[in-house]
Motif scaffolding. Structure first.
Motif, short mmCIF file in Angstrom:
data_model
loop_
_atom_site.label_atom_id
_atom_site.label_comp_id
_atom_site.label_asym_id
_atom_site.label_seq_id
_atom_site.Cartn_x
_atom_site.Cartn_y
_atom_site.Cartn_z
N PHE A 117 0.81 -1.21 0.00
CA PHE A 117 0.00 0.00 0.00
C PHE A 117 0.85 1.27 0.00
CE2 PHE A 117 -2.59 -3.20 2.36
CZ PHE A 117 -3.51 -3.43 1.35
N ALA A 118 2.15 1.11 0.13
CA ALA A 118 3.05 2.26 0.20
C ALA A 118 3.93 2.31 -1.05
CB ALA A 118 3.92 2.20 1.45
N GLN A 119 3.30 2.44 -2.21
CA GLN A 119 4.05 2.43 -3.45
C GLN A 119 4.21 3.83 -4.05
OE1 GLN A 119 3.70 -0.86 -6.25
NE2 GLN A 119 2.24 -1.86 -4.88
N ASP A 120 4.22 4.84 -3.18
CA ASP A 120 4.56 6.19 -3.62
C ASP A 120 6.07 6.29 -3.78
OD1 ASP A 120 2.25 6.07 -1.71
OD2 ASP A 120 1.88 8.04 -2.55
N GLU A 121 6.51 7.19 -4.65
CA GLU A 121 7.95 7.34 -4.88
C GLU A 121 8.69 7.71 -3.61
OE1 GLU A 121 11.03 9.66 -7.91
OE2 GLU A 121 8.87 9.81 -8.19
N ILE A 122 8.05 8.49 -2.72
CA ILE A 122 8.73 8.90 -1.49
C ILE A 122 8.97 7.73 -0.55
CG2 ILE A 122 7.84 11.25 -1.58
CD1 ILE A 122 5.85 10.44 0.60
N PHE A 123 8.28 6.61 -0.76
CA PHE A 123 8.46 5.43 0.09
C PHE A 123 9.32 4.36 -0.58
CE2 PHE A 123 4.07 6.70 1.74
CZ PHE A 123 4.61 7.40 2.81
N ARG A 124 9.97 4.72 -1.67
CA ARG A 124 10.79 3.73 -2.38
C ARG A 124 12.08 3.48 -1.61
NH1 ARG A 124 11.68 4.97 -8.52
NH2 ARG A 124 9.41 4.66 -8.44
N ILE A 125 12.32 2.23 -1.26
CA ILE A 125 13.50 1.84 -0.50
C ILE A 125 14.71 1.70 -1.41
CG2 ILE A 125 14.51 -0.03 0.89
CD1 ILE A 125 11.60 -0.60 1.85
N GLY A 126 14.50 1.21 -2.60
CA GLY A 126 15.59 1.01 -3.55
C GLY A 126 15.12 0.18 -4.72
N ASP A 127 16.07 -0.37 -5.46
CA ASP A 127 15.78 -1.10 -6.69
C ASP A 127 16.63 -2.36 -6.71
OD1 ASP A 127 15.63 -2.02 -9.37
OD2 ASP A 127 15.23 0.02 -10.09
N ILE A 128 16.00 -3.54 -6.85
CA ILE A 128 16.76 -4.79 -6.82
C ILE A 128 17.59 -4.98 -8.09
CG2 ILE A 128 15.18 -5.97 -5.25
CD1 ILE A 128 14.01 -7.42 -7.70
N ARG A 129 17.41 -4.10 -9.09
CA ARG A 129 18.28 -4.14 -10.26
C ARG A 129 19.61 -3.47 -9.97
NH1 ARG A 129 14.04 -1.32 -14.20
NH2 ARG A 129 14.06 -0.01 -12.33
N ASP A 130 19.65 -2.69 -8.90
CA ASP A 130 20.89 -2.00 -8.53
C ASP A 130 21.58 -2.68 -7.35
OD1 ASP A 130 20.33 -0.06 -10.47
OD2 ASP A 130 19.14 1.12 -9.05
#
Length: 281
Positions: free
Chosen positions: A199-212
């Motif tokens: 439910f927290a899929q806003d950009e401000i809640f993005r933890i990181g990217d598993i591609r990185d």
């Protein structure tokens, strides 16, 4: 264990056997009502109810554990008791009640379907009464995504003189609250972005990217500000949640509901019907 969330419409016995063989241990099938009229209207697809019920029966016939899941709204709250009875008659192992969370389409298109506090309290009363009547040996009944339900449940157990009251309170306390966002739950979207919960899929809640970075690296980073925001709530909660003595039982409520309400991640959970300033007894 791998669990499947599904609308059930494509599951027949062969599919259920394939799921079990692939290692799926549980299938949760969504039913939006106890009748085809309600379910098909909400789903927007004629015949969806009958196909979902057939999917549940196929899982049962092949020995795959099943559950019924319902998101309670203004459209189907009156069918809760009948849906619980139907679930028990279908022989499912579990019944899960969800509330509409103001996120995604639940915020943009369906917010007017949300129940008010009085209706929520009545639904919880009905859920407790039906769960007691059916018994845990027949079906496991859960309220899933509103942490404050934990305190409301204890109130009902106390009023009913339940012998399991002390054990229930101890279990909730040991869990450190029911909300698992950013602690025991994570969400990875199709693009590889990691969030504290679905439910927290806003950009401000993005933890990181598993591609990185590998998920484990992201998840164990104590300096990540998003993870810190969800994991270190104590002392930051404001409003009713900040003063409520029962916050150890619910983990301070749902932070996403608070954020959607007034833009404050640490504000009061607007869905709570049980918060108080006096200790729970």
């Amino acid at each position: 264990m791998t669990a499947l969330s599904t609308n059930g419409t494509l599951i027949d016995c062969a599919m259920a056997e394939g799921l079990a063989a692939a290692g799926v241990g549980y299938a949760g099938v969504s039913l939006d009502g106890a009748s085809a009229g309600t379910h098909d209207r909400i789903r927007g697809r004629s015949g969806a109810f009958d196909r979902a019920v057939k999917g549940i029966r196929a899982c049962n016939e092949t020995g795959l554990r099943t559950g019924v899941r319902v998101t309670v709204t203004r459209e189907n709250a009156d069918e809760l008791g009948a849906l619980l009875d139907l679930s028990a008659d279908l022989g499912v192992d579990r019944f899960c009640l969800y509330w509409l969370v103001p996120s995604g389409r639940g915020q943009d298109r369906h917010a007017d379907r949300q129940l008010g506090p009085d209706s929520v309290a009545r639904v919880l009363d009905r859920l407790y009464e039906r769960a007691e009547a059916l018994g845990p040996e027949r079906i496991e009944v859960l309220s899933v995504d509103a942490p404050s339900d934990a305190v409301a449940l204890l109130d009902r157990m106390a009023a009913a003189g339940s012998p399991a009251l002390d054990a229930a309170r101890q279990l909730l306390t040991l869990q450190g609250g029911a909300c698992s966002a950013g602690r025991r739950v994570a969400n990875i979207d199709p693009a590889g972005h990691v969030y504290p919960c679905q439910f927290a899929q806003d950009e401000i809640f993005r933890i990181g990217d598993i591609r990185d970075q590998a998920f484990g690296v992201l998840w164990e980073n104590a300096d990540n500000p998003v993870l810190a925001a969800f994991r270190e709530k104590e002392g930051r909660l404001a409003g009713a949640c900040g003063t409520c003595v029962d916050r150890e039982l619910c983990g301070g409520g749902c932070r996403i509901r608070a954020f959607r309400e007034k833009g404050d991640l640490y504000g009061a959970d607007p869905f709570c019907t049980a918060g108080r300033g006096e200790p729970w007894v």
